[in-house]
Enzyme design. Structure first.
Site, mmCIF file in Angstrom:
data_model
loop_
_atom_site.group_PDB
_atom_site.id
_atom_site.type_symbol
_atom_site.label_atom_id
_atom_site.label_comp_id
_atom_site.label_asym_id
_atom_site.label_seq_id
_atom_site.Cartn_x
_atom_site.Cartn_y
_atom_site.Cartn_z
ATOM 1 N N THR A 20 0.851 -1.203 0.108
ATOM 2 C CA THR A 20 -0.102 0.290 0.016
ATOM 3 C C THR A 20 0.966 1.324 -0.159
ATOM 4 O O THR A 20 0.325 2.374 -0.537
ATOM 5 C CB THR A 20 -0.827 -0.175 1.279
ATOM 6 O OG1 THR A 20 -1.770 -1.255 1.297
ATOM 7 C CG2 THR A 20 -1.840 1.091 1.550
ATOM 8 N N TYR A 23 -8.002 0.839 -3.398
ATOM 9 C CA TYR A 23 -6.865 1.262 -4.284
ATOM 10 C C TYR A 23 -6.463 -0.104 -4.909
ATOM 11 O O TYR A 23 -6.473 -1.106 -4.381
ATOM 12 C CB TYR A 23 -6.079 2.070 -3.514
ATOM 13 C CG TYR A 23 -5.610 1.367 -2.192
ATOM 14 C CD1 TYR A 23 -6.004 1.373 -0.799
ATOM 15 C CD2 TYR A 23 -4.561 0.152 -2.149
ATOM 16 C CE1 TYR A 23 -5.606 0.846 0.312
ATOM 17 C CE2 TYR A 23 -3.978 -0.358 -1.028
ATOM 18 C CZ TYR A 23 -4.684 -0.247 0.101
ATOM 19 O OH TYR A 23 -4.337 -1.120 1.400
ATOM 20 N N SER A 37 1.946 -7.829 -0.473
ATOM 21 C CA SER A 37 2.575 -8.655 0.193
ATOM 22 C C SER A 37 1.760 -10.066 0.349
ATOM 23 O O SER A 37 2.442 -10.808 0.757
ATOM 24 C CB SER A 37 2.942 -8.130 1.610
ATOM 25 O OG SER A 37 1.906 -7.815 2.384
ATOM 26 N N THR A 58 1.628 -4.411 4.167
ATOM 27 C CA THR A 58 1.582 -4.650 5.707
ATOM 28 C C THR A 58 0.681 -6.060 6.048
ATOM 29 O O THR A 58 1.243 -6.552 7.273
ATOM 30 C CB THR A 58 0.440 -3.672 6.303
ATOM 31 O OG1 THR A 58 -0.872 -3.682 5.831
ATOM 32 C CG2 THR A 58 1.096 -2.049 6.311
ATOM 33 N N ASP A 59 0.324 -6.539 4.839
ATOM 34 C CA ASP A 59 -0.307 -7.990 5.231
ATOM 35 C C ASP A 59 0.533 -9.020 5.790
ATOM 36 O O ASP A 59 0.249 -9.805 6.736
ATOM 37 C CB ASP A 59 -0.946 -8.386 4.121
ATOM 38 C CG ASP A 59 -2.377 -7.689 3.751
ATOM 39 O OD1 ASP A 59 -2.750 -6.872 4.655
ATOM 40 O OD2 ASP A 59 -2.946 -7.967 2.638
ATOM 41 N N LYS A 65 0.023 -7.687 13.177
ATOM 42 C CA LYS A 65 -0.734 -6.670 12.635
ATOM 43 C C LYS A 65 -2.103 -6.952 13.332
ATOM 44 O O LYS A 65 -2.502 -8.046 13.261
ATOM 45 C CB LYS A 65 -1.032 -6.651 10.811
ATOM 46 C CG LYS A 65 -1.818 -5.791 10.400
ATOM 47 C CD LYS A 65 -2.155 -6.137 8.897
ATOM 48 C CE LYS A 65 -2.617 -4.798 8.298
ATOM 49 N NZ LYS A 65 -2.887 -4.961 6.841
ATOM 50 N N GLU A 87 -2.062 -28.501 28.998
ATOM 51 C CA GLU A 87 -3.655 -29.267 28.651
ATOM 52 C C GLU A 87 -3.148 -30.547 27.577
ATOM 53 O O GLU A 87 -4.152 -31.352 27.544
ATOM 54 C CB GLU A 87 -4.649 -28.257 27.926
ATOM 55 C CG GLU A 87 -5.033 -27.239 28.884
ATOM 56 C CD GLU A 87 -6.249 -26.645 28.282
ATOM 57 O OE1 GLU A 87 -7.378 -27.078 28.163
ATOM 58 O OE2 GLU A 87 -5.844 -25.504 27.757
#
Ligand code: ASP
Length: 355
Positions: free
Chosen positions: A34, A48, A81, A114-115, A187, A309
């Site tokens: 982005t 976009y 990304s 950013t992904d 993120k 557990e």
């Protein structure tokens, strides 16, 4: 910055000492995302196309970065990304490695979507041996949007990469005035500019304020090295997301083909990485066949406790500790480039304790 003392001799015969600052050299490696996106209008902050604007335009849009450092750009990739595969990841790591080996380069910034930004940042911290600052930066709004966050993020990322204070502290993520450690950051919001969160450090008006150190092995202390990884792929590791009413089919589908199939599965389990009882026989069988079963959690905070557990020792499973599933996936893939015996759960667990 390198401070050099010089002296000015005036015609009166006075010698006036003053300081000049030799700027550090920072290279910006652009990969898309982005931060290089373009929307149809300035009010399109979320609609976009990512990965459109070339690196020179990104740098020219923030001329102030040249006051911080001598900045040059390299266009390594131009992708969103979420489409990054092993091939692109390895290409980014090799490019960064090549740059940090150059004596004249003092720091590297990677502009990135950013992904999967946190994954690339963590991978670089595991595989590039250097104490030079490496800063991965993105933005949540494209440059074409009102109040685009990319220009200030890029300015701050260059400031951090040029800062002598940032040397030897590992790979950083810079977003929204925040400095994050590659290992810890994730993120957490997918639409706002404060998309990443932690209290690791801040970057205000070009100055870094660092408050934490990383407790695990990274960069120069890592046993992994991009220079020893050949080819364009890593050993295949896949993630299966946990929920109620699960079927075992995803695990067997990912591992079905002995040669091409996943060598490890990250179980992104509920709660403490829990495994539903109808899934246990499938995972036990896969582990016996040499597929590593690594328990992570779909819960964003906390960590997976071994033998709590679930009886990990009994089943020879591995726990990912506090690594989220996507980072556990990268560490497992790197571990499998080294562990000769994929069945060696003890060795895999050691690696998960140490990184
Ligand atoms: N899908 C975009 C990417 O990761 C999102 C972003 O950069 O914020 O490339």
């Amino acid at each position: 910055m390198k401070k050099t003392l010089t002296a000015l001799t005036l015609s009166l015969g006075l010698i006036l000492p003053f300081s000049t600052f030799a700027k550090n050299n920072v290279v910006v490696v652009a990969t898309g995302g982005t931060i290089a996106g373009a929307g149809a209008s300035s009010t399109n902050s979320a609609t976009y196309t990512a990965a459109k604007v070339p690196v020179d335009d990104l740098l020219n849009a923030v001329p102030q970065i040249q006051n911080l450092a001598n900045v040059t750009g390299v266009q390594a990739l131009q992708v969103a990304s979420e489409s990054i595969t092993d091939k692109e990841l390895l290409a980014i790591a090799r490019k960064v490695n090549e740059l940090v080996k150059k004596p004249e380069v003092n720091g590297v910034v990677i502009t990135h979507g950013t992904d999967t930004l946190e994954e690339t940042a963590y991978f670089l911290s595991l595989t590039v041996h250097t104490d030079k600052p490496i800063v991965v930066v993105g933005s949540m709004r494209p440059p074409s949007a009102l109040s685009a966050d990319g220009p200030l993020n890029l300015y701050s990322a260059v400031a951090l990469a040029a800062a002598d204070d940032a040397k030897g502290k590992g790979v950083f993520v810079l977003m929204n005035d925040d400095i994050f450690a590659a290992r810890d950051v994730t993120k957490t919001i997918n639409i706002h500019t404060n998309a990443f969160s932690s209290q690791w450090g801040s970057l205000v008006e070009g100055k870094p304020y660092l408050f934490r150190n990383v407790a695990k092995r990274f960069n120069n202390a890592s046993e992994f090295n991009i220079e020893n990884i050949k080819g364009d792929t890593l050993p295949l590791v896949q993630i299966v997301y946990g929920s109620g009413n699960m079927l075992p089919d995803a695990y067997t589908a990912y591992t079905a083909y002995a040669k091409a199939g996943a060598k490890a599965i990250i179980h992104a389990g509920t709660g403490n990485g829990s495994v539903a009882k109808n899934i246990v026989p499938t995972l036990t069988e896969l582990q016996k066949q040499g597929v590593q079963i690594i328990r992570s959690s779909r819960v964003p905070q906390g960590f997976v406790l071994r033998n709590a557990e679930q009886p990990d020792d009994k089943y020879n499973w591995v726990v990912a500790h506090d690594l989220n599933p996507q980072k556990a996936k990268l560490l497992a893939a790197l571990a499998l480039t080294k562990t000769k015996d994929a069945k060696d759960a003890k060795e895999m667990q050691r690696i998960f304790w140490e990184y």
